[in-house]
Design a protein around this motif. Structure first.
Motif, PDB file in Angstrom:
ATOM      1  N   ALA A 191      42.720 -35.809  94.339  1.00  0.00           N
ATOM      2  CA  ALA A 191      41.812 -33.899  94.196  1.00  0.00           C
ATOM      3  C   ALA A 191      42.135 -33.697  94.924  1.00  0.00           C
ATOM      4  O   ALA A 191      42.351 -33.537  96.163  1.00  0.00           O
ATOM      5  N   VAL A 192      41.874 -31.947  94.855  1.00  0.00           N
ATOM      6  CA  VAL A 192      41.595 -31.541  95.669  1.00  0.00           C
ATOM      7  C   VAL A 192      40.279 -31.319  95.577  1.00  0.00           C
ATOM      8  O   VAL A 192      39.005 -30.233  95.102  1.00  0.00           O
ATOM      9  N   PHE A 193      39.842 -30.655  96.861  1.00  0.00           N
ATOM     10  CA  PHE A 193      38.256 -30.151  97.455  1.00  0.00           C
ATOM     11  C   PHE A 193      38.448 -29.093  98.059  1.00  0.00           C
ATOM     12  O   PHE A 193      38.697 -28.648  99.401  1.00  0.00           O
ATOM     13  N   GLY A 194      37.221 -27.892  98.393  1.00  0.00           N
ATOM     14  CA  GLY A 194      37.091 -26.685  99.240  1.00  0.00           C
ATOM     15  C   GLY A 194      36.818 -25.529  98.533  1.00  0.00           C
ATOM     16  O   GLY A 194      36.268 -25.601  97.914  1.00  0.00           O
ATOM     17  N   SER A 195      36.953 -24.734  99.639  1.00  0.00           N
ATOM     18  CA  SER A 195      36.305 -23.068  98.581  1.00  0.00           C
ATOM     19  C   SER A 195      37.507 -22.994  97.614  1.00  0.00           C
ATOM     20  O   SER A 195      38.151 -23.507  97.488  1.00  0.00           O
ATOM     21  N   LEU A 196      36.707 -22.361  97.095  1.00  0.00           N
ATOM     22  CA  LEU A 196      37.747 -21.377  95.567  1.00  0.00           C
ATOM     23  C   LEU A 196      38.802 -21.421  95.947  1.00  0.00           C
ATOM     24  O   LEU A 196      39.862 -21.356  95.546  1.00  0.00           O
ATOM     25  N   SER A 197      38.963 -20.197  97.228  1.00  0.00           N
ATOM     26  CA  SER A 197      39.797 -19.974  97.383  1.00  0.00           C
ATOM     27  C   SER A 197      41.184 -20.883  97.772  1.00  0.00           C
ATOM     28  O   SER A 197      42.545 -20.235  97.499  1.00  0.00           O
ATOM     29  N   ALA A 198      40.640 -21.750  98.530  1.00  0.00           N
ATOM     30  CA  ALA A 198      41.469 -22.747  99.357  1.00  0.00           C
ATOM     31  C   ALA A 198      42.323 -23.560  98.132  1.00  0.00           C
ATOM     32  O   ALA A 198      42.742 -23.468  98.428  1.00  0.00           O
ATOM     33  N   VAL A 199      41.660 -23.561  97.671  1.00  0.00           N
ATOM     34  CA  VAL A 199      41.666 -24.887  95.888  1.00  0.00           C
ATOM     35  C   VAL A 199      42.661 -23.809  95.094  1.00  0.00           C
ATOM     36  O   VAL A 199      44.074 -24.501  94.698  1.00  0.00           O
ATOM     37  N   ARG A 200      42.189 -22.539  95.155  1.00  0.00           N
ATOM     38  CA  ARG A 200      43.214 -21.753  94.380  1.00  0.00           C
ATOM     39  C   ARG A 200      44.232 -21.529  94.839  1.00  0.00           C
ATOM     40  O   ARG A 200      45.238 -21.354  94.591  1.00  0.00           O
ATOM     41  N   ALA A 201      44.275 -21.821  96.272  1.00  0.00           N
ATOM     42  CA  ALA A 201      45.522 -21.267  96.975  1.00  0.00           C
ATOM     43  C   ALA A 201      46.932 -22.554  96.601  1.00  0.00           C
ATOM     44  O   ALA A 201      47.946 -22.572  96.797  1.00  0.00           O
ATOM     45  N   GLN A 202      45.795 -23.899  96.736  1.00  0.00           N
ATOM     46  CA  GLN A 202      46.711 -24.967  96.510  1.00  0.00           C
ATOM     47  C   GLN A 202      47.477 -25.354  95.284  1.00  0.00           C
ATOM     48  O   GLN A 202      48.726 -25.390  94.746  1.00  0.00           O
ATOM     49  N   LEU A 203      46.596 -24.038  93.600  1.00  0.00           N
ATOM     50  CA  LEU A 203      46.836 -25.207  92.858  1.00  0.00           C
ATOM     51  C   LEU A 203      47.809 -23.638  92.654  1.00  0.00           C
ATOM     52  O   LEU A 203      47.960 -23.352  90.607  1.00  0.00           O
ATOM     53  N   ALA A 204      47.980 -22.406  92.957  1.00  0.00           N
ATOM     54  CA  ALA A 204      48.807 -20.457  92.036  1.00  0.00           C
ATOM     55  C   ALA A 204      49.686 -20.847  91.421  1.00  0.00           C
ATOM     56  O   ALA A 204      49.927 -20.404  90.809  1.00  0.00           O
ATOM     57  N   HIS A 205      50.334 -22.257  92.072  1.00  0.00           N
ATOM     58  CA  HIS A 205      51.466 -22.265  91.090  1.00  0.00           C
ATOM     59  C   HIS A 205      51.432 -22.668  89.685  1.00  0.00           C
ATOM     60  O   HIS A 205      52.400 -23.026  89.117  1.00  0.00           O
ATOM     61  N   ASP A 206      50.424 -23.060  89.447  1.00  0.00           N
ATOM     62  CA  ASP A 206      50.168 -24.554  88.041  1.00  0.00           C
ATOM     63  C   ASP A 206      49.873 -23.246  86.983  1.00  0.00           C
ATOM     64  O   ASP A 206      48.097 -22.921  87.315  1.00  0.00           O
ATOM     65  N   PRO A 207      49.587 -22.527  86.352  1.00  0.00           N
ATOM     66  CA  PRO A 207      49.127 -21.513  85.770  1.00  0.00           C
ATOM     67  C   PRO A 207      48.137 -22.267  84.698  1.00  0.00           C
ATOM     68  O   PRO A 207      47.050 -21.680  83.868  1.00  0.00           O
ATOM     69  N   ARG A 208      48.005 -23.675  84.304  1.00  0.00           N
ATOM     70  CA  ARG A 208      46.282 -23.630  83.796  1.00  0.00           C
ATOM     71  C   ARG A 208      45.553 -24.416  84.112  1.00  0.00           C
ATOM     72  O   ARG A 208      44.729 -23.903  83.043  1.00  0.00           O
ATOM     73  N   PHE A 209      45.716 -23.363  85.620  1.00  0.00           N
ATOM     74  CA  PHE A 209      44.131 -22.926  86.293  1.00  0.00           C
ATOM     75  C   PHE A 209      43.730 -21.663  86.308  1.00  0.00           C
ATOM     76  O   PHE A 209      42.471 -21.801  86.797  1.00  0.00           O
ATOM     77  N   THR A 210      44.532 -20.511  85.602  1.00  0.00           N
ATOM     78  CA  THR A 210      44.490 -19.491  86.029  1.00  0.00           C
ATOM     79  C   THR A 210      42.931 -18.930  85.082  1.00  0.00           C
ATOM     80  O   THR A 210      41.761 -18.620  85.950  1.00  0.00           O
ATOM     81  N   ALA A 211      42.344 -19.794  84.063  1.00  0.00           N
ATOM     82  CA  ALA A 211      41.469 -19.123  83.019  1.00  0.00           C
ATOM     83  C   ALA A 211      40.009 -19.562  83.944  1.00  0.00           C
ATOM     84  O   ALA A 211      38.907 -19.168  84.316  1.00  0.00           O
ATOM     85  N   ALA A 212      40.260 -21.023  84.640  1.00  0.00           N
ATOM     86  CA  ALA A 212      39.624 -21.629  85.191  1.00  0.00           C
ATOM     87  C   ALA A 212      39.201 -21.096  86.328  1.00  0.00           C
ATOM     88  O   ALA A 212      37.909 -20.896  86.344  1.00  0.00           O
ATOM     89  N   PHE A 213      39.796 -21.144  87.702  1.00  0.00           N
ATOM     90  CA  PHE A 213      39.511 -20.712  88.195  1.00  0.00           C
ATOM     91  C   PHE A 213      38.782 -18.786  88.041  1.00  0.00           C
ATOM     92  O   PHE A 213      37.482 -18.635  89.306  1.00  0.00           O
ATOM     93  N   ASP A 214      39.230 -17.995  87.281  1.00  0.00           N
ATOM     94  CA  ASP A 214      38.475 -17.298  86.858  1.00  0.00           C
ATOM     95  C   ASP A 214      37.771 -16.942  86.433  1.00  0.00           C
ATOM     96  O   ASP A 214      36.537 -16.443  87.435  1.00  0.00           O
ATOM     97  N   TYR A 215      36.568 -17.594  85.475  1.00  0.00           N
ATOM     98  CA  TYR A 215      35.661 -18.558  85.493  1.00  0.00           C
ATOM     99  C   TYR A 215      34.641 -18.609  86.485  1.00  0.00           C
ATOM    100  O   TYR A 215      33.834 -18.299  86.538  1.00  0.00           O
ATOM    101  N   ILE A 216      35.447 -19.592  87.195  1.00  0.00           N
ATOM    102  CA  ILE A 216      34.622 -19.863  88.490  1.00  0.00           C
ATOM    103  C   ILE A 216      33.941 -18.828  89.484  1.00  0.00           C
ATOM    104  O   ILE A 216      32.580 -18.890  89.710  1.00  0.00           O
ATOM    105  N   ALA A 217      35.221 -17.388  89.831  1.00  0.00           N
ATOM    106  CA  ALA A 217      34.977 -16.939  90.558  1.00  0.00           C
ATOM    107  C   ALA A 217      33.779 -16.250  89.940  1.00  0.00           C
ATOM    108  O   ALA A 217      33.153 -15.800  91.092  1.00  0.00           O
ATOM    109  N   GLU A 218      33.291 -15.647  88.691  1.00  0.00           N
ATOM    110  CA  GLU A 218      32.372 -14.695  88.426  1.00  0.00           C
ATOM    111  C   GLU A 218      30.770 -15.706  87.800  1.00  0.00           C
ATOM    112  O   GLU A 218      30.072 -15.150  88.396  1.00  0.00           O
ATOM    113  N   ALA A 219      31.603 -17.050  87.848  1.00  0.00           N
ATOM    114  CA  ALA A 219      30.398 -17.713  88.528  1.00  0.00           C
ATOM    115  C   ALA A 219      29.493 -17.992  89.891  1.00  0.00           C
ATOM    116  O   ALA A 219      28.223 -17.510  90.123  1.00  0.00           O
TER     117      ALA A 219
END
Length: 162
Positions: A2-30
Motif C-alpha cells: 500500500a501507498v498512503f499520503g497526500s495526493l501529490s506524494a502518492v502521485r509522485a510515487q506512482l507517476a511511472h504507472d499510466p494506469r493511475f493517470t485517470a484516477a489521480f486526475d479525478y481525485i485532484a478534481e474531487a
C-alpha cells in the motif's frame, strides 16, 4: 504494498504507472472544494454509492456513509482492481496487512471482486481524512469504514484495473 499520503506524494510515487493517470486526475478534481466532482460527492445520499466511469477501464465509487465500529468491519482484498481511496469529509481508520498473513473467510466473489478474511489484529493503521489518499493493491488486505465513534464519511474509491 500500500501507498498512503497526500495526493501529490502518492502521485509522485506512482507517476511511472499510466494506469493511475485517470484516477489521480479525478481525485485532484474531487479535492477541490468548489469543483463539480466535489459537489456531486457532497450530494450523495447517506448509505448510497454512485458510480462514475473514468478512462482506461477505471471507475469511481462515490460514497456517503456512517463509519462503524471495528467489530462491524471486515478485512478484504481484490484481484481485478487496485483501490485508490480518498476521503472528502469526515475521518476513518483504515487498516492494511499483507494477505499472505491472513486466512480467507469466504470464497472469492468474482462478481464483486471481493475476498473476505478472518479478523486479524496485527495490521498497520492509517488515519484517513480529507486530502489523504490510500492505494491498496491486490496483496493488501484492508479495512475501511472503521472509527471509534460514528462519523459521516464522504469519499471516493477509484477502482483501477490491475
Amino acid at each position: 504494498m500500500a501507498v498512503f499520503g497526500s495526493l501529490s506524494a502518492v502521485r509522485a510515487q506512482l507517476a511511472h504507472d499510466p494506469r493511475f493517470t485517470a484516477a489521480f486526475d479525478y481525485i485532484a478534481e474531487a479535492l477541490k472544494v468548489s469543483s463539480p466532482v466535489r459537489q456531486r460527492i457532497n450530494g450523495v445520499a447517506v448509505g448510497t454509492t454512485g458510480r462514475i466511469e473514468l478512462a482506461g477501464g477505471a471507475f469511481a465509487l462515490e460514497q456517503a456513509y456512517q463509519s462503524k465500529p471495528r467489530t462491524e468491519a471486515f478485512l478484504e482484498s481484490h484481484r481485478k482492481y487496485i483501490d485508490v481511496q480518498a476521503v472528502m469529509a469526515g475521518e476513518e481508520i483504515q487498516e492494511v496487512v499483507d494477505i499472505s498473513r491472513m486466512t480467507g473467510d469466504a470464497a472469492y466473489d468474482a462478481e464483486r471482486d471481493l475476498i473476505k478474511y478472518r479478523d486479524f489484529k496485527d495490521t498497520s493503521l492509517l488515519s484517513a481524512r480529507e486530502g489523504l489518499v490510500a492505494v491498496f493493491f491486490p496483496v493488501d488486505g484492508h479495512i475501511s469504514r472503521a472509527a471509534g465513534q460514528p462519523v459521516l464519511v464522504r469519499k471516493t474509491v477509484v477502482k483501477v484495473p490491475v
